[in-house]
Every structure is written in C-alpha cells, then in structure tokens.
Design an enzyme around this catalytic site. Sequence first.
Site, PDB file in Angstrom:
ATOM      1  N   ARG A   1       0.850  -1.192   0.000  1.00  0.00           N
ATOM      2  CA  ARG A   1       0.000   0.000   0.000  1.00  0.00           C
ATOM      3  C   ARG A   1       0.881   1.235   0.000  1.00  0.00           C
ATOM      4  O   ARG A   1       1.898   1.275   0.696  1.00  0.00           O
ATOM      5  CB  ARG A   1      -0.891  -0.002   1.235  1.00  0.00           C
ATOM      6  CG  ARG A   1      -2.223   0.698   1.074  1.00  0.00           C
ATOM      7  CD  ARG A   1      -2.960   0.817   2.389  1.00  0.00           C
ATOM      8  NE  ARG A   1      -2.358   1.832   3.238  1.00  0.00           N
ATOM      9  CZ  ARG A   1      -2.041   1.666   4.513  1.00  0.00           C
ATOM     10  NH1 ARG A   1      -2.260   0.504   5.111  1.00  0.00           N
ATOM     11  NH2 ARG A   1      -1.492   2.641   5.204  1.00  0.00           N
TER      12      ARG A   1
ATOM     13  N   ASP B   1       0.795   5.462   0.502  1.00  0.00           N
ATOM     14  CA  ASP B   1       0.015   6.578   1.039  1.00  0.00           C
ATOM     15  C   ASP B   1       0.458   7.878   0.374  1.00  0.00           C
ATOM     16  O   ASP B   1       1.668   8.144   0.243  1.00  0.00           O
ATOM     17  CB  ASP B   1       0.199   6.675   2.550  1.00  0.00           C
ATOM     18  CG  ASP B   1      -0.321   5.442   3.274  1.00  0.00           C
ATOM     19  OD1 ASP B   1      -1.187   4.746   2.712  1.00  0.00           O
ATOM     20  OD2 ASP B   1       0.141   5.173   4.397  1.00  0.00           O
TER      21      ASP B   1
ATOM     22  N   ASN C   1       3.815   0.807   2.572  1.00  0.00           N
ATOM     23  CA  ASN C   1       3.607  -0.253   3.576  1.00  0.00           C
ATOM     24  C   ASN C   1       3.730  -1.593   2.859  1.00  0.00           C
ATOM     25  O   ASN C   1       2.938  -1.879   1.958  1.00  0.00           O
ATOM     26  CB  ASN C   1       2.220  -0.126   4.202  1.00  0.00           C
ATOM     27  CG  ASN C   1       2.031   1.203   4.899  1.00  0.00           C
ATOM     28  OD1 ASN C   1       2.309   1.345   6.068  1.00  0.00           O
ATOM     29  ND2 ASN C   1       1.564   2.207   4.152  1.00  0.00           N
TER      30      ASN C   1
END
Length: 310
Positions: free
Chosen positions: A253, A255, A270
Amino acid sequence: MNIEAQRFGKVAVLYGGWSAEREVSLKSGQAVLAALQARGVDAHGIDAGHDVVERLKAGGFDRAFIVMHGRGGEDGVIQGALELIGLPYTGSGVLASALGMDKLRTKQLWLGAGLPTPAFRVLESTADAGRAADALALPLMVKPALEGSSIGMSKVWQASELAAAFTKAAGFGPVLAEQFIEGSEYTVAILGERALPPIRLETSHDFYDFDAKYIANDTRYHCPCGLPPEAEAELKALALAAFRAVGARGWGRVDVMRDAEGRFWLLEINTVPGMTDHSLVPMAARADGMDFEALVLAILATTLGQEAAG
C-alpha cells in the site's frame, strides 16, 4: 481440501512478533488465518517469537503468509530468515522490505527516482527540530523513521510543541520532520502488478493517526475516491511507480497526499499492510469486486513459483 487449496501445501501464517504494532498484527493474523482455513487451505497460525525459524523448520511448512507489522516482520528480518531456510513467503523481499520500513531512505530513493515526496529534515536533537521549523515552515509532521501505524507521530502547529514531539518520536529511534501537505489523503493498495481503487481518507483528527486507523468510528473512507478519472489514473500510476522504485512485490500500500493545486505527494509505502476489519487493502479489494477470502488467496498465490525462482 479442495484442488485450489492443495497447491499451497502447508501454510504458516506469521503474526504477532515483537514490534510496537504487535496487537494490530495479532488481529490481522487471525483474520488471514480464518480466511485461508475457510477456503480449505492447510493453514496454521504462528505467533512469531525469536524461535520462529526453529518452529518453521520443525513444522514442515511449504510457504509462509507474513502478517507481522513493523520491526522484525516488515523490515527484512523475517524475510531474510525465510530466504535462509528456502521457504517461499508473501510480500516483498529483504531489500524492499528494509527500504520500505525506513521512511528516510524511502524518501531519498523516491527523490533520486524523480518522484514527488514532501521536503524533510533528519532530527537528532530538539535544536534540529527548531531549525527544521525554520527551513520547512509550520505545521510539520514529526515522526519516527522506523515505525508504522502512525506510532510516535505528531503534527506540530507551534514551535513550542517541537521539543515534546521530538522526544515522543525519538523513543522509537531516528526522527524525521516532514513538511505538512494541506489537502486530501489517499491510499492505494497494490496487488501483483496493478493498483486497486484508491481510497480517500477523512478524519476528524489532526491527521490519520493510530486512533483514527484502528479505534475511531468516525473515520470515513471514500471509495470511489471522488477524483476525476484522469486524476485517479495519475494517482494509481504514481503509486505503482513508487512501489516499483522500492523494489516491492506481491502486495502492499502506498500513502499519498494531494495539495490544493492538485499535485500528489508520496508519504510512505507499507509492505505488510494491516488486514483487520478497519484495514484499507481489504476495503480497496471489495471495491474491486474481491471479498476478503479471495484477497487473501490472491496474496498467497503470489508465492507460487518462488520455489523455482529460488
């Protein structure tokens, strides 16, 4: 066991660990374990301690599903141990995991690759914090370089708050001060070679902190994210570029912030995201037509072929 599940053999779901994110990891691990077992996979949960390698070798496992968040699980340590014993595993390899866990080196790498990330300073003292405020302007985000789940992070509005923010973050190791990007926050889940539908995060807190992530019930998740198609495509392409620049694989992931002028800024990656009922990757998968069990199987399927490659 059904034919699809048989191809995975005996699977160890590694969770828990010894990081500051242990409690979140326990929840993620239990959810993943239940999903795999519901699909007929011969999956077994292991609350990973420092004897995890011995337990894996004794257990006769064919592959591992890593759901250990933070240090020890997301930073290349467990990945290196699994490489050593030849056990295929989910997610990124040793180098990408270590890079992704280190916010400072991730940002340096992205800058070197020409990717946008907010300006920052490394803090070694409260005096450094004051100089960072002068250089970057307030407000600032002060954060540990080697923790996830927003642990130890503070949004600093006034210079008088800098010392406390530095002390809080320094309890977890090296510290960064980062320019605060005013705008909307997005997260983009990656599965295999594609980006899943982005999610726009909305919280009543100063930022998307630990409480907003795992406890609060008023955090709002917008998926579809509300961006025009061309902006959403730009966001997904940027997230994939950031993921690949770090050398990540399998799933993860990214961000991102979008400022008032519509520019996107990379915050962090992540490599072992949360898999709880509040987590973002399962939410993005649902928007893509994939339920939690299907998502977990798809992540596990990325380990197939590692035996030949290894």
